[in-house]
Scaffold this motif. Sequence first.
Motif, PDB file in Angstrom:
ATOM      1  N   VAL A 188      51.029  44.199  68.337  1.00 21.12           N
ATOM      2  CA  VAL A 188      50.109  43.259  67.783  1.00 21.12           C
ATOM      3  C   VAL A 188      49.112  43.639  66.857  1.00 21.12           C
ATOM      4  CG1 VAL A 188      48.600  41.179  68.455  1.00 21.12           C
ATOM      5  CG2 VAL A 188      50.860  41.575  69.788  1.00 21.12           C
ATOM      6  N   THR A 189      48.452  44.537  67.148  1.00 21.29           N
ATOM      7  CA  THR A 189      47.202  44.911  66.385  1.00 21.29           C
ATOM      8  C   THR A 189      47.582  45.370  64.886  1.00 21.29           C
ATOM      9  OG1 THR A 189      46.047  45.735  68.350  1.00 21.29           O
ATOM     10  CG2 THR A 189      45.280  46.803  66.439  1.00 21.29           C
ATOM     11  N   ARG A 190      48.812  46.142  64.937  1.00 18.97           N
ATOM     12  CA  ARG A 190      49.194  46.562  63.557  1.00 18.97           C
ATOM     13  C   ARG A 190      49.799  45.494  62.965  1.00 18.97           C
ATOM     14  NH1 ARG A 190      52.267  50.016  66.830  1.00 18.97           N
ATOM     15  NH2 ARG A 190      54.170  48.829  66.337  1.00 18.97           N
ATOM     16  N   LYS A 191      50.572  44.445  63.375  1.00 20.33           N
ATOM     17  CA  LYS A 191      50.633  43.336  62.664  1.00 20.33           C
ATOM     18  C   LYS A 191      49.535  42.362  62.161  1.00 20.33           C
ATOM     19  CE  LYS A 191      54.504  41.713  62.588  1.00 20.33           C
ATOM     20  NZ  LYS A 191      55.358  41.902  61.237  1.00 20.33           N
ATOM     21  N   ALA A 192      48.597  42.542  62.896  1.00 23.29           N
ATOM     22  CA  ALA A 192      47.392  41.931  62.507  1.00 23.29           C
ATOM     23  C   ALA A 192      46.581  42.652  61.386  1.00 23.29           C
ATOM     24  CB  ALA A 192      46.140  41.576  63.680  1.00 23.29           C
ATOM     25  N   VAL A 193      46.528  43.727  61.402  1.00 23.76           N
ATOM     26  CA  VAL A 193      46.068  44.748  60.349  1.00 23.76           C
ATOM     27  C   VAL A 193      46.771  44.574  58.914  1.00 23.76           C
ATOM     28  CG1 VAL A 193      45.806  47.282  59.738  1.00 23.76           C
ATOM     29  CG2 VAL A 193      44.720  46.177  61.769  1.00 23.76           C
ATOM     30  N   GLN A 194      48.373  44.521  59.402  1.00 25.08           N
ATOM     31  CA  GLN A 194      49.145  44.630  58.091  1.00 25.08           C
ATOM     32  C   GLN A 194      48.942  43.396  57.285  1.00 25.08           C
ATOM     33  OE1 GLN A 194      51.287  47.210  56.899  1.00 25.08           O
ATOM     34  NE2 GLN A 194      51.217  45.779  55.273  1.00 25.08           N
ATOM     35  N   CYS A 195      48.768  42.232  58.117  1.00 27.37           N
ATOM     36  CA  CYS A 195      48.265  40.791  57.600  1.00 27.37           C
ATOM     37  C   CYS A 195      47.058  40.714  56.621  1.00 27.37           C
ATOM     38  CB  CYS A 195      48.075  39.884  58.659  1.00 27.37           C
ATOM     39  SG  CYS A 195      47.996  38.012  58.090  1.00 27.37           S
ATOM     40  N   VAL A 196      45.939  41.537  57.276  1.00 26.66           N
ATOM     41  CA  VAL A 196      44.791  41.898  56.355  1.00 26.66           C
ATOM     42  C   VAL A 196      45.056  42.543  55.058  1.00 26.66           C
ATOM     43  CG1 VAL A 196      42.551  42.567  56.492  1.00 26.66           C
ATOM     44  CG2 VAL A 196      43.384  41.404  58.571  1.00 26.66           C
ATOM     45  N   VAL A 197      45.820  43.546  55.242  1.00 27.63           N
ATOM     46  CA  VAL A 197      46.130  44.483  54.234  1.00 27.63           C
ATOM     47  C   VAL A 197      46.877  43.553  53.184  1.00 27.63           C
ATOM     48  CG1 VAL A 197      47.619  46.289  53.566  1.00 27.63           C
ATOM     49  CG2 VAL A 197      46.017  46.590  55.423  1.00 27.63           C
ATOM     50  N   ASP A 198      47.851  42.826  53.714  1.00 24.66           N
ATOM     51  CA  ASP A 198      48.528  41.981  52.675  1.00 24.66           C
ATOM     52  C   ASP A 198      47.918  40.962  51.933  1.00 24.66           C
ATOM     53  OD1 ASP A 198      50.928  43.458  53.578  1.00 24.66           O
ATOM     54  OD2 ASP A 198      51.653  41.926  54.666  1.00 24.66           O
ATOM     55  N   LEU A 199      46.994  40.354  52.601  1.00 20.19           N
ATOM     56  CA  LEU A 199      46.033  39.396  52.041  1.00 20.19           C
ATOM     57  C   LEU A 199      45.061  40.103  51.124  1.00 20.19           C
ATOM     58  CD1 LEU A 199      45.075  37.179  55.414  1.00 20.19           C
ATOM     59  CD2 LEU A 199      46.295  36.427  53.075  1.00 20.19           C
ATOM     60  N   VAL A 200      44.618  41.058  51.446  1.00 18.36           N
ATOM     61  CA  VAL A 200      43.584  42.121  50.481  1.00 18.36           C
ATOM     62  C   VAL A 200      44.194  42.498  49.065  1.00 18.36           C
ATOM     63  CG1 VAL A 200      42.241  44.033  50.097  1.00 18.36           C
ATOM     64  CG2 VAL A 200      42.085  42.686  52.151  1.00 18.36           C
ATOM     65  N   ALA A 201      45.493  42.887  49.386  1.00 17.28           N
ATOM     66  CA  ALA A 201      46.167  43.227  48.162  1.00 17.28           C
ATOM     67  C   ALA A 201      46.769  42.152  47.419  1.00 17.28           C
ATOM     68  CB  ALA A 201      47.453  44.235  48.615  1.00 17.28           C
ATOM     69  N   PHE A 202      47.173  41.166  47.935  1.00 13.30           N
ATOM     70  CA  PHE A 202      47.839  40.048  47.185  1.00 13.30           C
ATOM     71  C   PHE A 202      47.256  38.905  46.961  1.00 13.30           C
ATOM     72  CE2 PHE A 202      51.414  42.624  49.054  1.00 13.30           C
ATOM     73  CZ  PHE A 202      51.913  43.205  47.798  1.00 13.30           C
ATOM     74  N   LEU A 260      42.169  28.016  37.316  1.00 11.85           N
ATOM     75  CA  LEU A 260      42.419  27.166  38.513  1.00 11.85           C
ATOM     76  C   LEU A 260      43.833  27.123  38.963  1.00 11.85           C
ATOM     77  CD1 LEU A 260      39.897  24.336  37.359  1.00 11.85           C
ATOM     78  CD2 LEU A 260      39.477  25.986  39.102  1.00 11.85           C
ATOM     79  N   VAL A 261      44.709  27.198  38.068  1.00 11.07           N
ATOM     80  CA  VAL A 261      46.156  27.096  38.545  1.00 11.07           C
ATOM     81  C   VAL A 261      46.343  28.424  39.305  1.00 11.07           C
ATOM     82  CG1 VAL A 261      48.621  26.920  37.779  1.00 11.07           C
ATOM     83  CG2 VAL A 261      46.763  25.428  36.774  1.00 11.07           C
ATOM     84  N   GLU A 262      45.854  29.425  38.558  1.00 13.06           N
ATOM     85  CA  GLU A 262      46.214  30.946  39.207  1.00 13.06           C
ATOM     86  C   GLU A 262      45.635  30.829  40.616  1.00 13.06           C
ATOM     87  OE1 GLU A 262      46.383  33.678  35.366  1.00 13.06           O
ATOM     88  OE2 GLU A 262      44.616  33.656  36.609  1.00 13.06           O
ATOM     89  N   ALA A 263      44.223  30.211  40.683  1.00 13.08           N
ATOM     90  CA  ALA A 263      43.652  30.122  42.131  1.00 13.08           C
ATOM     91  C   ALA A 263      44.420  29.564  43.145  1.00 13.08           C
ATOM     92  CB  ALA A 263      42.457  29.554  42.040  1.00 13.08           C
ATOM     93  N   GLY A 264      45.067  28.363  42.688  1.00 11.67           N
ATOM     94  CA  GLY A 264      46.125  27.726  43.729  1.00 11.67           C
ATOM     95  C   GLY A 264      47.288  28.356  43.847  1.00 11.67           C
ATOM     96  N   ALA A 265      47.856  29.163  43.143  1.00 14.73           N
ATOM     97  CA  ALA A 265      48.976  30.026  43.352  1.00 14.73           C
ATOM     98  C   ALA A 265      48.581  30.979  44.421  1.00 14.73           C
ATOM     99  CB  ALA A 265      49.727  30.449  42.041  1.00 14.73           C
ATOM    100  N   VAL A 266      47.560  31.721  44.054  1.00 12.16           N
ATOM    101  CA  VAL A 266      47.067  32.922  45.026  1.00 12.16           C
ATOM    102  C   VAL A 266      46.831  32.112  46.600  1.00 12.16           C
ATOM    103  CG1 VAL A 266      45.264  34.346  45.578  1.00 12.16           C
ATOM    104  CG2 VAL A 266      46.301  34.143  43.273  1.00 12.16           C
ATOM    105  N   ALA A 267      46.057  31.081  46.599  1.00 16.97           N
ATOM    106  CA  ALA A 267      45.890  30.488  47.715  1.00 16.97           C
ATOM    107  C   ALA A 267      47.235  30.120  48.545  1.00 16.97           C
ATOM    108  CB  ALA A 267      44.939  29.198  47.700  1.00 16.97           C
ATOM    109  N   ALA A 268      48.266  29.583  47.634  1.00 18.06           N
ATOM    110  CA  ALA A 268      49.492  29.140  48.240  1.00 18.06           C
ATOM    111  C   ALA A 268      50.168  30.617  48.972  1.00 18.06           C
ATOM    112  CB  ALA A 268      50.130  28.504  47.367  1.00 18.06           C
ATOM    113  N   LEU A 269      50.047  31.560  48.205  1.00 15.55           N
ATOM    114  CA  LEU A 269      50.787  32.722  48.734  1.00 15.55           C
ATOM    115  C   LEU A 269      49.857  33.435  49.752  1.00 15.55           C
ATOM    116  CD1 LEU A 269      52.482  35.361  48.419  1.00 15.55           C
ATOM    117  CD2 LEU A 269      50.839  36.424  47.031  1.00 15.55           C
ATOM    118  N   GLY A 270      48.782  32.999  49.874  1.00 14.67           N
ATOM    119  CA  GLY A 270      47.890  33.589  51.126  1.00 14.67           C
ATOM    120  C   GLY A 270      48.316  32.654  52.382  1.00 14.67           C
ATOM    121  N   VAL A 271      48.636  31.398  52.270  1.00 16.40           N
ATOM    122  CA  VAL A 271      49.123  30.574  53.238  1.00 16.40           C
ATOM    123  C   VAL A 271      50.444  31.230  53.698  1.00 16.40           C
ATOM    124  CG1 VAL A 271      49.983  28.233  53.942  1.00 16.40           C
ATOM    125  CG2 VAL A 271      48.092  28.624  52.499  1.00 16.40           C
TER     126      VAL A 271
END
Length: 181
Positions: free
Chosen positions: A116-130, A156-167
Amino acid sequence: MAEQGVGVGQLLLAEYQSVKDEQKARIGFRDNLLYVTLAVVAAVAAAAAQAKQASMLLALPPTCVVLGWTYLVNDEKISAIGRYVRGELGPRLAQLTGTDVAFRWESYHRDDAGRVTRKAVQCVVDLVAFCVVPLAALVVYWVGGPVTAGLLALSLVEAGAVAALGVFVVRYAVPFGGGGA
């Protein structure tokens, strides 16, 4: 009848090898996407700094979204292969051979205490990178000098796309076990 069982078992083992080969190839490709993302970020940031053109940073959000989405899709397929082996192939082979379970490792490695810790950390890494990095690039553009109306709209369109990816990254990771192989 025994020959038919051996034939089915051989087919199941061949299918297992095939899906594991695909999983291994996808893991390598997925992991390389992180390295490509880091290289692109470094190159674009260096070029923007050298040219003193914050608008060049607008190349990062679409690049990170495409690479991040490709990473996420591959990660999902890697997980789907694991689920298929655990839920379909393993039980069929176990039933055929009269054992409790086939391919024990497919389930065993998922039960360790640190998963669970590894999965949480991987989620953070993915969010930071992408997501965080391209959003930071947008902020630098927005506060770094003259902002034209056209590029502002694009950003602004780019920000929306990045936010969608984050979701999608977070939805895939939660509850830190729903996604990973």
